[in-house]
Design a protein around this motif. Sequence first.
Motif, PDB file in Angstrom:
ATOM      1  N   ASN A  91       0.660   5.687  -0.133  1.00 44.35           N
ATOM      2  CA  ASN A  91      -0.119   6.911  -0.056  1.00 44.35           C
ATOM      3  C   ASN A  91       0.854   8.077  -0.238  1.00 44.35           C
ATOM      4  O   ASN A  91       1.765   8.259   0.568  1.00 44.35           O
ATOM      5  CB  ASN A  91      -0.831   6.988   1.301  1.00 44.35           C
ATOM      6  CG  ASN A  91      -1.657   8.254   1.477  1.00 44.35           C
ATOM      7  OD1 ASN A  91      -1.697   8.848   2.554  1.00 44.35           O
ATOM      8  ND2 ASN A  91      -2.332   8.694   0.429  1.00 44.35           N
ATOM      9  N   GLN A 110      -8.565  11.496   6.206  1.00 47.16           N
ATOM     10  CA  GLN A 110      -7.766  10.287   6.337  1.00 47.16           C
ATOM     11  C   GLN A 110      -8.643   9.041   6.444  1.00 47.16           C
ATOM     12  O   GLN A 110      -9.690   9.062   7.107  1.00 47.16           O
ATOM     13  CB  GLN A 110      -6.872  10.356   7.573  1.00 47.16           C
ATOM     14  CG  GLN A 110      -5.645  11.215   7.405  1.00 47.16           C
ATOM     15  CD  GLN A 110      -4.758  11.206   8.640  1.00 47.16           C
ATOM     16  OE1 GLN A 110      -5.240  11.248   9.759  1.00 47.16           O
ATOM     17  NE2 GLN A 110      -3.467  11.149   8.444  1.00 47.16           N
ATOM     18  N   ARG A 138      -4.218   6.801   5.829  1.00 43.29           N
ATOM     19  CA  ARG A 138      -3.954   7.205   4.449  1.00 43.29           C
ATOM     20  C   ARG A 138      -4.832   8.403   4.103  1.00 43.29           C
ATOM     21  O   ARG A 138      -6.034   8.410   4.357  1.00 43.29           O
ATOM     22  CB  ARG A 138      -4.219   6.044   3.488  1.00 43.29           C
ATOM     23  CG  ARG A 138      -3.268   4.880   3.675  1.00 43.29           C
ATOM     24  CD  ARG A 138      -3.239   3.994   2.446  1.00 43.29           C
ATOM     25  NE  ARG A 138      -4.496   3.284   2.238  1.00 43.29           N
ATOM     26  CZ  ARG A 138      -4.796   2.599   1.127  1.00 43.29           C
ATOM     27  NH1 ARG A 138      -3.937   2.556   0.121  1.00 43.29           N
ATOM     28  NH2 ARG A 138      -5.947   1.970   1.013  1.00 43.29           N
ATOM     29  N   TRP A 139      -4.184   9.408   3.491  1.00 39.86           N
ATOM     30  CA  TRP A 139      -4.907  10.613   3.094  1.00 39.86           C
ATOM     31  C   TRP A 139      -5.667  10.375   1.794  1.00 39.86           C
ATOM     32  O   TRP A 139      -5.224   9.624   0.917  1.00 39.86           O
ATOM     33  CB  TRP A 139      -3.943  11.772   2.918  1.00 39.86           C
ATOM     34  CG  TRP A 139      -3.372  12.281   4.209  1.00 39.86           C
ATOM     35  CD1 TRP A 139      -2.203  11.898   4.793  1.00 39.86           C
ATOM     36  CD2 TRP A 139      -3.959  13.244   5.081  1.00 39.86           C
ATOM     37  NE1 TRP A 139      -2.015  12.578   5.985  1.00 39.86           N
ATOM     38  CE2 TRP A 139      -3.073  13.404   6.187  1.00 39.86           C
ATOM     39  CE3 TRP A 139      -5.137  13.986   5.050  1.00 39.86           C
ATOM     40  CZ2 TRP A 139      -3.346  14.286   7.232  1.00 39.86           C
ATOM     41  CZ3 TRP A 139      -5.400  14.871   6.087  1.00 39.86           C
ATOM     42  CH2 TRP A 139      -4.510  15.008   7.162  1.00 39.86           C
ATOM     43  N   GLN A 140      -6.816  11.044   1.669  1.00 41.52           N
ATOM     44  CA  GLN A 140      -7.626  10.969   0.453  1.00 41.52           C
ATOM     45  C   GLN A 140      -8.191  12.348   0.142  1.00 41.52           C
ATOM     46  O   GLN A 140      -8.395  13.178   1.037  1.00 41.52           O
ATOM     47  CB  GLN A 140      -8.760   9.967   0.611  1.00 41.52           C
ATOM     48  CG  GLN A 140      -9.728  10.311   1.732  1.00 41.52           C
ATOM     49  CD  GLN A 140     -10.829   9.288   1.940  1.00 41.52           C
ATOM     50  OE1 GLN A 140     -10.903   8.304   1.222  1.00 41.52           O
ATOM     51  NE2 GLN A 140     -11.694   9.522   2.920  1.00 41.52           N
ATOM     52  N   ASN A 170      -3.032   6.967  -4.284  1.00 42.46           N
ATOM     53  CA  ASN A 170      -3.168   5.776  -3.459  1.00 42.46           C
ATOM     54  C   ASN A 170      -2.979   4.534  -4.326  1.00 42.46           C
ATOM     55  O   ASN A 170      -3.563   4.420  -5.408  1.00 42.46           O
ATOM     56  CB  ASN A 170      -4.534   5.719  -2.777  1.00 42.46           C
ATOM     57  CG  ASN A 170      -4.588   6.593  -1.539  1.00 42.46           C
ATOM     58  OD1 ASN A 170      -3.981   6.292  -0.528  1.00 42.46           O
ATOM     59  ND2 ASN A 170      -5.315   7.710  -1.635  1.00 42.46           N
ATOM     60  N   ILE A 206      -3.029  13.675  -4.591  1.00 44.10           N
ATOM     61  CA  ILE A 206      -2.938  12.520  -3.700  1.00 44.10           C
ATOM     62  C   ILE A 206      -3.062  11.249  -4.523  1.00 44.10           C
ATOM     63  O   ILE A 206      -3.994  11.100  -5.324  1.00 44.10           O
ATOM     64  CB  ILE A 206      -4.012  12.558  -2.603  1.00 44.10           C
ATOM     65  CG1 ILE A 206      -3.822  13.793  -1.719  1.00 44.10           C
ATOM     66  CG2 ILE A 206      -3.983  11.293  -1.763  1.00 44.10           C
ATOM     67  CD1 ILE A 206      -4.790  13.881  -0.559  1.00 44.10           C
ATOM     68  N   GLN A 213       0.844  -1.184   0.000  1.00 44.62           N
ATOM     69  CA  GLN A 213       0.000   0.000   0.000  1.00 44.62           C
ATOM     70  C   GLN A 213       0.885   1.242   0.000  1.00 44.62           C
ATOM     71  O   GLN A 213       1.879   1.294   0.728  1.00 44.62           O
ATOM     72  CB  GLN A 213      -0.904   0.029   1.244  1.00 44.62           C
ATOM     73  CG  GLN A 213      -1.973  -1.039   1.261  1.00 44.62           C
ATOM     74  CD  GLN A 213      -2.797  -0.958   2.540  1.00 44.62           C
ATOM     75  OE1 GLN A 213      -2.283  -1.130   3.638  1.00 44.62           O
ATOM     76  NE2 GLN A 213      -4.086  -0.697   2.390  1.00 44.62           N
TER      77      GLN A 213
END
Length: 834
Positions: free
Chosen positions: A473, A590, A605-607, A507, A505, A471
């Motif tokens: 981010n 987050q 994780r930032w979104q 991911n 951003i 994963q």
Amino acid sequence: MGHNIRILVLLCFVLSFTCNMMAQDKSPLSIILKGIENSYNIQFNYAPDNIDQVFIRAPDSNLSLQEVLLYLENNTDLKFNSSENGIIIITTKPLGKFCGYIKSKEDGLPIEQATIQTKTSGTISDKHGYFEIDIKSINDRIVIRSLGFKTLNLSANRAQKATCMDIVLEPNIQSLSEVYLTNYITSGITKTNLGTYEIDFSKFDILPGLIDTDVFLSLQAFPGVLSVDETATNLNIRGGSHDQNLILWDGIKMYQSGHFFGLISLYNPQITKDVLLIKNGTNASYTDGISGTISMNTETKLNPKTTTSIGFNLVDLNGFLDLKISDKSSVEIAARKSLYDYLKTPTFNRYFERITQNPDYENNTSNVLNTNEDFDFYDFSLRWLYEISSKDKLRLNFINASNKLVFDENTVIDNLERSKESKLTQNSIAGSLFYERIWNEKINTSVEFYETDYKLEATNANLLEDQRFLQENQISESSLKLINNYKINNRFNISLGYQFVETEITNLDDVDNPIYRLLVSEVLRTNGLFSEMAYISSNKKTYLNFGLRYNYIHKFKKSLMEPRLNFSHRFWNYFSVEILGEFKSQNTSQIINFQNDFLGVEKRRWQLSNNSSIPVIQSKQGSFGINYSKNSFLISSEFYYKYISGITTQSQGFTDQFQFEKSSGTNSVYGMDLLLKKSFPNYNVWLSYSYMDNKYTFKSISQNPFPSNFDITHAASFGSSYTKNSFKFSLGLNWHTGKPITEPVKGNEIVNNEINFQSTNSSRLDSYFRADVSALYTVDLNSKIKGEFGGSIWNVFGTENIINKFYTLKDDTVIETNELSLNFTPNLSARFIF
């Protein structure tokens, strides 16, 4: 009478003629020096500025060279030094020392830490405003600077006319804010008429459990600010989640805030000069941060001399350098590195155990063994100041920080040993350039640009499934801000500004067996216009600040109007009231992932908002406060209401049936913050209390409204500090009601192979209690080195506090997992300042 007048006129004529004749005998020193060079076959070396305005009578030609030089010294302010190669060097004579007391024109109080500089030397004023400095030349200019005051230039001629004179500095008012309450909790903490709270770490006293001025732990001393999970950086300001806080370091927005995955602050306390906390009524120049703003700042004044310090505690090694490059430029450098590579102290082990709790994993029947655990963190900070002129200032900032957790997972499958590496890393790198131009006493302009980048990477090995799950981010954000301030008069001030922000951003989810890869990269661009008007009454008892910010999100074609208000008024000498309000919005949030098989470490994780399933988060807040201050006794109270729309279940940290739910909703909070404080000679004591009613409403949850995951109904803390000469001591107690949790239905825990939960957040953990103590001692080791030594104990009584509880289903059995707070944790520190 007429005869006497004629005699007086004649006498004046004779004297004037005589002086004129004598003056005609004098010649420029430069011509006389050339004649001496030819007569004695020597050479003079000098700066032309030192002799341009010097006129004397030529020495007699029958004098020896030494007699000529002595004659020149006696008749000028110059010194003649013979060198080994026969060249005579001409320098100016020191005029002696100039001393004075620097005071504020406003209240006559002394100004500490003001900088006093000439071309060749510099110093700072002490706590009484006193200073001494060497004057080398009659042409010297003495420049005196202090933050918040206008720069003052004195000539050496004026310096010679008085000894230890009083020097008054005028305030440099760029905004009309002022301090309302000093020593709000302890020394160095103030509250302004803007409703903001400021901590000046150069004047900071001591807080319970702290031997370093950790920014985020210090902020938790304020009512209305705490950490539900007992970390330093996951701050809940008036019941909001941590991602709702705007965190700035010298104007740079930061997306990573802690080391040890939140247990200590990311920001080196040696380079952090002060911090500003805003809970409501935010300045219109700020965007984001719907629950609160934390703005950290480095020193804004040039250091007249180079200073260095090195230190350590039982967690890290650290160093700091404030290097004077010139009279107009200086650079600050600070760095920290964890001790894990060199020494595993009891304190470090306590911290490591705290972040890697995993009782569920310890009962794992798959015989998976973790080995080669490696943990490391570091940070590096730099700030460069350059005063281009008295009206132009330039600042450059840079910060780089990293966290790393690596371990091997080992097991035996089909009689074969298998091993894979799992790791979790966080990295931040950011920089900014700030320029300020003071056009005149009324107008100044500032321009600021920053770039901030953050990356989280987690590689999770699953040996039983022969699987690797990656994963990532990543955040890349750029911002340009322009602000122009216009001071109409001493009562009115207007500011206008513009800000552009671009946030990207990315991911990534990548699985190798079976092969699966999902990469999502999104970009939002926001243009913001803002304006603010500040007013202060002539008696300085009434203050009004009204601001308006307009944000336009280009991708969504969305316009947002955000008014901001600050009003305060003093009455009856000892009372003051304040009314604060704001509308705010933010585009980031987050996703909180509780992944138990990853050593129990929580990942965030930032979104970006997509204006549908992840809305733009918007808040409205209003508050009313009243303060009473007299005879070193303070009562400060504030009542508030906050409404937030656009939050998602994924950003709120659910660990029950809604952990993987994707739904948006609202959050309403009302409460009260109260502080009582009394100061005695060398001693402070305070008591804070907060009440909160914090509720969620989500579209897909039928039990609305229900308590928020951060609903701490009652929170109280007691603190005390004692200071005597070079010794400081502090003791404190912290208590609050337990956080809401969701428990299974007793006697019917499993239904359809799933946990049968009760109503959401219908239960609570037991109350939390902790006692802390700390002490600091400063001593001069010699004339050049000062030592600072400290010790602290976190959780003195070793109270076992459960900070979170959740349930998982395994082999048709409901497993209860308790996350515990830090137990008895001592720490020691030492710092040597050169």
